[in-house]
Design a protein around this motif. Sequence first.
Motif, PDB file in Angstrom:
ATOM      1  N   ARG A 179      -8.272  28.438 -28.556  1.00  0.00           N
ATOM      2  CA  ARG A 179      -7.106  27.612 -28.885  1.00  0.00           C
ATOM      3  C   ARG A 179      -7.256  26.211 -28.326  1.00  0.00           C
ATOM      4  O   ARG A 179      -6.304  25.585 -27.844  1.00  0.00           O
ATOM      5  N   LYS A 180      -8.462  25.712 -28.381  1.00  0.00           N
ATOM      6  CA  LYS A 180      -8.773  24.350 -27.958  1.00  0.00           C
ATOM      7  C   LYS A 180      -9.109  23.494 -29.179  1.00  0.00           C
ATOM      8  O   LYS A 180      -9.693  23.965 -30.149  1.00  0.00           O
ATOM      9  N   HIS A 181      -8.724  22.237 -29.117  1.00  0.00           N
ATOM     10  CA  HIS A 181      -9.023  21.311 -30.208  1.00  0.00           C
ATOM     11  C   HIS A 181     -10.528  21.054 -30.291  1.00  0.00           C
ATOM     12  O   HIS A 181     -11.205  20.899 -29.260  1.00  0.00           O
ATOM     13  N   CYS A 182     -11.021  20.986 -31.509  1.00  0.00           N
ATOM     14  CA  CYS A 182     -12.412  20.623 -31.759  1.00  0.00           C
ATOM     15  C   CYS A 182     -12.405  19.595 -32.881  1.00  0.00           C
ATOM     16  O   CYS A 182     -12.279  19.945 -34.060  1.00  0.00           O
ATOM     17  N   MET A 183     -12.530  18.331 -32.522  1.00  0.00           N
ATOM     18  CA  MET A 183     -12.409  17.240 -33.493  1.00  0.00           C
ATOM     19  C   MET A 183     -13.737  16.520 -33.652  1.00  0.00           C
ATOM     20  O   MET A 183     -14.443  16.254 -32.685  1.00  0.00           O
ATOM     21  N   GLN A 184     -14.047  16.197 -34.893  1.00  0.00           N
ATOM     22  CA  GLN A 184     -15.211  15.369 -35.174  1.00  0.00           C
ATOM     23  C   GLN A 184     -14.801  13.899 -35.125  1.00  0.00           C
ATOM     24  O   GLN A 184     -13.766  13.518 -35.663  1.00  0.00           O
ATOM     25  N   LEU A 185     -15.619  13.079 -34.485  1.00  0.00           N
ATOM     26  CA  LEU A 185     -15.296  11.669 -34.287  1.00  0.00           C
ATOM     27  C   LEU A 185     -15.691  10.851 -35.520  1.00  0.00           C
ATOM     28  O   LEU A 185     -16.609  10.023 -35.482  1.00  0.00           O
ATOM     29  N   GLU A 186     -14.960  11.085 -36.620  1.00  0.00           N
ATOM     30  CA  GLU A 186     -15.217  10.357 -37.865  1.00  0.00           C
ATOM     31  C   GLU A 186     -14.370   9.093 -37.899  1.00  0.00           C
ATOM     32  O   GLU A 186     -13.170   9.132 -38.180  1.00  0.00           O
ATOM     33  N   ASN A 187     -15.018   7.980 -37.606  1.00  0.00           N
ATOM     34  CA  ASN A 187     -14.281   6.721 -37.456  1.00  0.00           C
ATOM     35  C   ASN A 187     -13.856   6.088 -38.775  1.00  0.00           C
ATOM     36  O   ASN A 187     -12.887   5.330 -38.825  1.00  0.00           O
ATOM     37  N   CYS A 188     -14.560   6.391 -39.872  1.00  0.00           N
ATOM     38  CA  CYS A 188     -14.307   5.667 -41.117  1.00  0.00           C
ATOM     39  C   CYS A 188     -12.952   5.985 -41.736  1.00  0.00           C
ATOM     40  O   CYS A 188     -12.470   5.231 -42.588  1.00  0.00           O
ATOM     41  N   VAL A 189     -12.319   7.067 -41.334  1.00  0.00           N
ATOM     42  CA  VAL A 189     -10.974   7.340 -41.841  1.00  0.00           C
ATOM     43  C   VAL A 189      -9.955   6.389 -41.216  1.00  0.00           C
ATOM     44  O   VAL A 189      -8.786   6.378 -41.632  1.00  0.00           O
ATOM     45  N   TYR A 190     -10.374   5.608 -40.245  1.00  0.00           N
ATOM     46  CA  TYR A 190      -9.483   4.640 -39.603  1.00  0.00           C
ATOM     47  C   TYR A 190      -9.806   3.199 -39.993  1.00  0.00           C
ATOM     48  O   TYR A 190      -9.307   2.256 -39.366  1.00  0.00           O
ATOM     49  N   ASP A 191     -10.608   3.012 -41.001  1.00  0.00           N
ATOM     50  CA  ASP A 191     -10.827   1.673 -41.557  1.00  0.00           C
ATOM     51  C   ASP A 191      -9.508   1.171 -42.146  1.00  0.00           C
ATOM     52  O   ASP A 191      -8.761   1.930 -42.776  1.00  0.00           O
TER      53      ASP A 191
END
Length: 469
Positions: A179-191
């Motif tokens: 039950r821990k977050h596992c996030m990919q650091l995809e920066n392009c969705v924040y353009d």
Amino acid sequence: MKELLISLAIGFTLLTCQTSCCTQKEKEVFKPIQVETPDRPSGQKDVIQLVTPKLETVRVGFIGLGMRGPGAVERFAYIPGTKVVALCDIRPECVEKSQNILKKAGLPEAASYTGTEDAWKQLCERDDIDLVYIATDWKHHAEMGVYAMEHGKHVAIEVPAAMTLEEIWKLINTSEKTRKHCMQLENCVYDFFEMTTLNMAQQGVFGEVLHVEGSYIHNLEDFWPYYWNNWRMDYNRLHRGDVYATHGMGPACQILNIHRGDRMKTLVAMDTKAVNGPAFIKKQTGEDVKDFQNGDQTTTIIRTENERTMLIQHNVMTPRPYSRMYQVVGTDGYASKYPIEEYCLRPSQVKGDEIPNHENLNAHGSVPADVKQALMAKYRSPILDQELEETAKKVGGHGGMDYIMDYRLIYCLRNGLPLDMDVYDLAEWCCMAELTRLSIENNSAPVEIPDFTRGGWNKVKGFQYAFAK
């Protein structure tokens, strides 16, 4: 003439019958390659919209301080509610460089872990870290993410976070179990353009979105020498398929609400021969490479459950202007970021009291610059306020999108909110590496894309950001 018409009618009837028969045979021959979806381990449930206890201060440990890590350390110096607890890299000089970043920012020195292949494990085993931020070479991403979650940490992993289906399922199962977050650091969705376009799509400006495009087109000829121990060129040499799809996939999947009302169902991929990779190696080392796997260009088409399509491309080998392609095709409008940012809309989609010069719009040309500017202002992303945008542009990181990515991660952890990207986003955007290879190696046969949520893809209706009340 009568006889001729009768002959044509008979011929058409025969052709129709033959085509019908062939179509049925083709369906049998080209049945998509099936990919196993393992059963969810007993007692586990999905982590869709996962929330975890609020963290007043997010204590962070960084693993990997080569090309991407130091920039992240510097950005965290500007993010409120964070504390850099530990730094890790196999090279002592890289750790020292990031210690100097902390010192320059007036922050305390962090614990150092370096010098051995498994020093990162000691960082993960600390009991005073909430988040492990991983920015190593690709082949270590998933292993480190799993280990960190097993030791009670949330994880944020640089792209691509996993390179095989086995790694993907390990990350999913571990996130669900712990039950821990596992996030990919995809920066392009924040353009900024892509966030604005996403908001426009969510507000119905483009009508129904039918097709999206994305890519990673970036000639790395000048950058290959900077990858430690040549790891990135070596990976391309050994692996066929789209090994770096996430920059194009991320914004496209958010617009299509993937696992939030739609899902990717089937893909077909093909590639060109490998020319510039072997040529680069020969120029650098004299080796005449015969086994280079990654084609200079890889192209993939994806079809979704709701009968929409995606076009994704990968090319890091040939001279071309940088492009993530990013196109949105809707029933009432269009958006494109490259080579210039532009919108094309039906005039009926624009209200004259809000947008200047609207009477001169048409559905076959780009809107004028003043209309584009007004649209960008009107549909500014809901996660942006003036202060955040100004800070992001000041701190930088690909024009500010790296800072917004990190800021949103910490904001959600501090407020006990679902993250903008979950482990299923990670899975869907990373599965391209293995599934495109599978398609290519089977003469570009269609390949089924697993439902990584294992039945939960339609539980949430539409992508959305979470906000504290």
